[in-house]
Design an enzyme around this catalytic site. Structure first.
Site, short mmCIF file in Angstrom:
data_model
loop_
_atom_site.label_atom_id
_atom_site.label_comp_id
_atom_site.label_asym_id
_atom_site.label_seq_id
_atom_site.Cartn_x
_atom_site.Cartn_y
_atom_site.Cartn_z
N CYS A 1 61.77 50.73 12.94
CA CYS A 1 61.61 50.90 11.50
C CYS A 1 61.28 49.54 10.90
O CYS A 1 62.06 48.58 11.08
CB CYS A 1 62.92 51.43 10.91
N CYS A 61 54.61 49.56 9.05
CA CYS A 61 55.54 50.68 8.89
C CYS A 61 55.21 51.67 9.99
O CYS A 61 54.03 51.91 10.28
CB CYS A 61 55.34 51.30 7.51
N HIS A 71 55.21 54.76 10.18
CA HIS A 71 54.44 55.96 9.85
C HIS A 71 52.92 55.71 9.89
O HIS A 71 52.15 56.65 10.04
CB HIS A 71 54.75 56.42 8.42
N GLU A 78 54.03 62.56 6.02
CA GLU A 78 54.99 63.62 6.36
C GLU A 78 54.50 64.99 5.88
O GLU A 78 55.00 66.01 6.34
CB GLU A 78 56.36 63.29 5.78
N ASP A 123 65.29 55.01 13.59
CA ASP A 123 64.40 54.83 12.44
C ASP A 123 65.04 55.55 11.27
O ASP A 123 65.95 56.38 11.45
CB ASP A 123 63.02 55.43 12.75
N SER A 124 64.54 55.26 10.08
CA SER A 124 65.00 55.98 8.90
C SER A 124 64.64 57.46 8.97
O SER A 124 65.21 58.26 8.25
CB SER A 124 64.37 55.35 7.65
N1 DGL Z 1 60.49 53.89 8.76
C1 DGL Z 1 60.14 53.16 7.56
C2 DGL Z 1 59.44 51.86 7.95
O1 DGL Z 1 58.91 51.75 9.04
C3 DGL Z 1 59.28 53.98 6.63
C4 DGL Z 1 60.00 55.14 5.98
C5 DGL Z 1 61.08 54.70 5.01
O2 DGL Z 1 60.76 54.16 3.93
O3 DGL Z 1 62.22 54.87 5.35
O4 DGL Z 1 59.42 50.95 7.17
#
Ligand code: DGL
Length: 271
Positions: free
Chosen positions: A73, A186, A188, A152, A10-11
């Site tokens: 992600c 997303c 998160h 976060e 993931d990012s």
């Molecule tokens: N992990 C990203 C997503 O699920 C969210 C966080 C980001 O913008 O990198 O889209």
């Protein structure tokens, strides 16, 4: 049976909501997780940059002998899954397809809400998958860029005036459109499930992309006789691209359990 690990990336830390679901469904599996914590967020970046980062993330994970790869992600799944699948010779799972399919299966009025990052919404990936299965579907989408930093920073609880205000601002048009399903596009966003669920009301089903991809991976591994053997000791190894300080505390929130395993920082620019 296949004892090799599953790679997940993931990012940042949002993908841990998918790891939580994978571990709950398949506790014998070994998981290698990479979170690009040094370059998060991806969701506000251009497609070119997202693709460049995603290729590096995959190159790092491929330094392990994996049986499959999970893009936990929404942003990378939307922007780069087709390209990564063409470039890589192992099964790659993203969050968009299983999540969109679940949304279509759940809606009764063909009105589906979608919330995600700017890049995911702009890609049109969810719309394409939903319409391929249900051409009548109407999709009401909103980018919610403030959700990731708020999650976060721990602003996830019902009653928190900051998150309640932002949720109301982003979601009022979608609620007023009369959707009966809302895609949390997303990784998160599952942490906001309670506050979003209260705002949308009990008549709206929330679809969690981490849970859907975990379900899809489990189904595929089982169909291809590639699950870990019963009794294999599962577990996770953690890699991040920024300092490991603070990882454990925040990761525990996403995972829903303490992080006991070692965490290692890597230089993702080398890949
Ligand atoms: N992990 C990203 C997503 O699920 C969210 C966080 C980001 O913008 O990198 O889209």
């Amino acid at each position: 049976m296949d004892p090799r690990p599953i790679g997940v990336f993931d990012s940042g830390l949002g993908g841990l909501t998918a790891v939580r679901e994978l571990a709950a469904r398949m506790p014998e599996e070994r998981i290698i997780y990479f979170g690009d914590t040094g370059r998060v967020p991806y969701g506000s970046r251009s497609r070119e940059t997202i693709i460049k980062y995603a290729r590096q993330d995959v190159a790092f994970l491929r330094s392990f002998d994996l049986k499959s790869l999970v893009i936990a992600c929404g942003t990378v799944s939307s922007a780069a899954i087709g390209l990564l699948r063409r470039e890589q010779d192992l099964p790659i799972f993203g969050v968009v397809e299983p999540t969109a399919h679940r949304a279509v299966a759940l809606t009764r009025n063909n009105r589906i809400g979608l919330i995600a990052t700017h890049a995911t919404i702009a890609s049109g990936a969810y719309e394409r998958v939903i319409r391929a299965r249900d051409p009548e579907a109407q999709i009401f989408a909103a980018a919610c860029p403030l959700f990731v930093p708020l999650v976060e920073n721990g602003r996830t609880r019902p009653g928190d005036v900051v998150i309640e205000t932002v949720v109301r601002d982003y979601l009022t048009p979608i609620r007023d459109a009369g959707v009966d399903v809302l895609v949390l596009g997303c990784t998160h966003y599952p942490l906001l499930r309670e506050v979003i669920g209260r705002f949308m009301g009990p008549q709206v089903a929330l679809v969690d992309s981490g849970a859907e991809v975990a379900h899809e991976v489990g189904r595929w591994l089982s169909e291809h006789d590639a699950l870990a053997a019963p009794g294999q000791v599962g577990g996770c190894r953690w890699y991040v691209s920024d300092s490991t300080a603070g990882f454990r505390d925040l990761a525990a929130v996403f995972l829903g359990r303490p992080v006991a395993e070692p965490v290692e920082q890597i230089d993702i620019e080398r890949y």
